[in-house]
Design a protein around this motif. Structure first.
Motif, PDB file in Angstrom:
ATOM      1  N   TYR A  82      -2.106  49.245  52.131  1.00  0.00           N
ATOM      2  CA  TYR A  82      -0.843  48.563  52.446  1.00  0.00           C
ATOM      3  C   TYR A  82       0.120  49.482  53.178  1.00  0.00           C
ATOM      4  N   ALA A  83       0.080  50.775  52.867  1.00  0.00           N
ATOM      5  CA  ALA A  83       0.975  51.724  53.515  1.00  0.00           C
ATOM      6  C   ALA A  83       0.609  51.972  54.974  1.00  0.00           C
ATOM      7  N   THR A  84      -0.640  51.711  55.342  1.00  0.00           N
ATOM      8  CA  THR A  84      -1.109  51.960  56.707  1.00  0.00           C
ATOM      9  C   THR A  84      -1.561  50.665  57.380  1.00  0.00           C
ATOM     10  N   ASN A 132      -4.772  50.972  59.948  1.00  0.00           N
ATOM     11  CA  ASN A 132      -5.001  52.011  60.943  1.00  0.00           C
ATOM     12  C   ASN A 132      -5.954  53.011  60.299  1.00  0.00           C
ATOM     13  N   ARG A 133      -7.198  52.998  60.715  1.00  0.00           N
ATOM     14  CA  ARG A 133      -8.229  53.750  59.995  1.00  0.00           C
ATOM     15  C   ARG A 133      -7.941  55.250  59.957  1.00  0.00           C
ATOM     16  N   GLU A 134      -7.388  55.804  61.039  1.00  0.00           N
ATOM     17  CA  GLU A 134      -7.099  57.234  61.063  1.00  0.00           C
ATOM     18  C   GLU A 134      -5.980  57.583  60.096  1.00  0.00           C
ATOM     19  N   ALA A 135      -4.892  56.814  60.121  1.00  0.00           N
ATOM     20  CA  ALA A 135      -3.774  57.067  59.219  1.00  0.00           C
ATOM     21  C   ALA A 135      -4.190  56.880  57.761  1.00  0.00           C
ATOM     22  N   GLN A 160      -6.371  59.916  56.706  1.00  0.00           N
ATOM     23  CA  GLN A 160      -5.557  61.127  56.687  1.00  0.00           C
ATOM     24  C   GLN A 160      -4.614  61.152  55.490  1.00  0.00           C
ATOM     25  N   GLN A 161      -4.048  59.997  55.146  1.00  0.00           N
ATOM     26  CA  GLN A 161      -3.120  59.940  54.025  1.00  0.00           C
ATOM     27  C   GLN A 161      -3.834  60.203  52.708  1.00  0.00           C
ATOM     28  N   ILE A 162      -5.015  59.604  52.525  1.00  0.00           N
ATOM     29  CA  ILE A 162      -5.771  59.834  51.292  1.00  0.00           C
ATOM     30  C   ILE A 162      -6.221  61.293  51.208  1.00  0.00           C
ATOM     31  N   THR A 163      -6.658  61.852  52.317  1.00  0.00           N
ATOM     32  CA  THR A 163      -7.064  63.259  52.344  1.00  0.00           C
ATOM     33  C   THR A 163      -5.904  64.162  51.940  1.00  0.00           C
TER      34      THR A 163
END
Length: 439
Positions: A85-87, A98-101, A104-107
């Motif tokens: 939901y955040a991305t 947005n698959r990249e965001a 990256q956020q989970i990482t």
């Protein structure tokens, strides 16, 4: 805090969700991910939770099975759902990211957490029996060496089927004089780009698709596709109109310039908020790269299309869970060893993460000396667990969550109210389960 450390093998959606459930309960985690030292055939980045197929988490409607599952996971404190939901990017009634965001956020969240240690190396064998829990969450692209070890451990010949990935195209290369914006049945422009076809164009497209060159399987490989993610050319082979009643269905998508529905439509869905790239919805494929470029340029509005990623095919691996797993997601022969994600026999991003969520909850409860839990069968989470543990082993196949997995109705309920009734029962059962078990 316990001295025990839970080892999680695999940094995909299931592994990351399992890690999150453990650390939220004060348990330490060792997360082992083979990338970047070794990549699978489908991964392209070094991030955790990389989405390798679609960027869609499917319907947000709680009266649908997958929408209900997302709501259940959200109520159980899901990292995957919260980050999705955040991305989020616009996708009509679906949840797309947005698959990249997203990755990256989970990482960033897990790599910076004091209770998480991330190790980048390949695990080639099932770890030995241990007092501390281990969660196997290596996913459908489990490396050959670990898959061999798993087959040896289970005593069963591992099963495999093939999953195909849809191409991603650059929006600047699309002809918007032909393509129009609209979501199915919705008023207003909607979130999907639509490439309309008349009958002549459609029949020519089908003919070219039928006669195209495909990536050949190796001699020892037996294609066993998941019905919910068939390559477009496999769908096409089932009849000239099959695509028009599947991913190219024009119903509910009238061209605003004519007011009439085309003969067939190919939909494109945003890959990011900026709308610089789009996914070809339902067009997962095993066509060779040159053939993809040639045939997909026959689509109206895509004559000069440029691809950010071409489609591909990869092998998915799963076990015969009904013979091997407990409803707690522990192996029957190894209570310290849990299984999560698509390797267990679920299909789909949300389903995989859901199994990681349950495995993480139960691994934490094992460490804390609490009784392990099994979700109620009335819930979407419980319905998936039933599929994994109560199906006929001889006919077992991976499955998305769907209402066919839920308990049968005790009495007749009108079709239009069934989704609402399922959601009402599920969320009530989940709430009672959480309170009873202090989850």
């Amino acid at each position: 805090m316990s001295d025990q450390i839970t080892t999680i093998i695999g940094g995909g959606l299931a592994g990351c969700e399992a890690a999150w459930q453990l650390i939220q309960r004060g348990c330490r985690v060792r997360l082992i991910e083979m990338r970047p030292k070794k990549h699978s055939p489908a991964h392209h980045t070094d991030d955790l939770a990389e989405l390798v197929c679609s960027n869609s988490f499917r319907s947000n409607d709680q009266t649908s099975a997958v929408g209900l599952l997302k709501e259940e996971m959200n109520r159980l404190g899901s990292l995957i759902v919260e980050t999705a939901y955040a991305t989020e990017v616009p996708a009509g009634k679906a949840l797309a990211v947005n698959r990249e965001a997203f990755a990256q956020q989970i990482t960033a969240i897990l790599s910076s957490h004091p209770l998480v240690e991330i190790i980048h190396e390949e695990v080639t064998e099932i770890p030995p029996l241990s007092e501390s829990p281990t969660i196997l969450a290596t996913g459908p692209l489990t490396s050959s060496s670990l898959a061999d070890s798993l087959a040896e451990f289970t005593g069963k010949e591992r099963l495999a089927f093939y999953d195909a990935i849809a191409p991603i195209v650059y929006s600047h290369s699309l002809n918007m004089e032909i393509i129009y914006l609209k979501s199915r049945y919705e008023d207003g422009p909607g979130d999907y780009l639509n490439c309309p076809m008349d009958k002549e164009t459609y029949l020519h497209f089908i003919q070219e698709l039928t006669n195209a060159q495909y990536v050949p399987l190796k001699d020892f490989e037996n294609a066993k596709y998941f019905e919910g993610c068939l390559p477009v050319e496999v769908i096409c082979s089932r009849g000239v109109d099959t695509l028009r009643f599947g991913p190219m269905k024009p119903v509910g998508l009238p061209d605003p310039r004519t007011g009439e529905e085309p003969y067939a439509v190919i939909q494109l869905r945003k890959e990011n908020k900026e709308g610089t790239t789009y996914n070809m919805v339902g067009f997962q494929t095993k066509l060779t790269y040159p053939e993809q470029k040639r045939i997909f340029s026959l689509i109206p509005g895509m004559e000069h299309v440029e691809f950010a990623r071409l489609g591909s095919i990869h092998r998915n691996t799963f076990i015969t869970s009904p013979e091997l797993l407990e409803p707690t997601l522990q192996f029957s022969s190894r209570p310290d060893l849990f299984l999560a994600g698509q390797l267990s026999g679920v299909e789909g991003y949300i389903e995989s993460a859901a199994m990681g969520q349950l495995a993480g909850i139960n691994a934490a409860r094992r460490i804390q000396g609490k009784t392990l839990v099994v979700p109620p069968k009335e819930t979407a989470l419980g319905a998936l667990v039933c599929h994994l543990t109560e199906s006929d082993p001889k006919r077992f196949q991976p499955s998305n969550v769907n209402f066919g997995l839920f308990p049968a109705w005790e009495k007749k309920i009108r079709k239009k109210f069934r989704g609402e009734e399922r959601a009402s029962r599920s969320l009530a059962a989940l709430d009672a389960w959480q309170k009873e078990n202090d989850i």
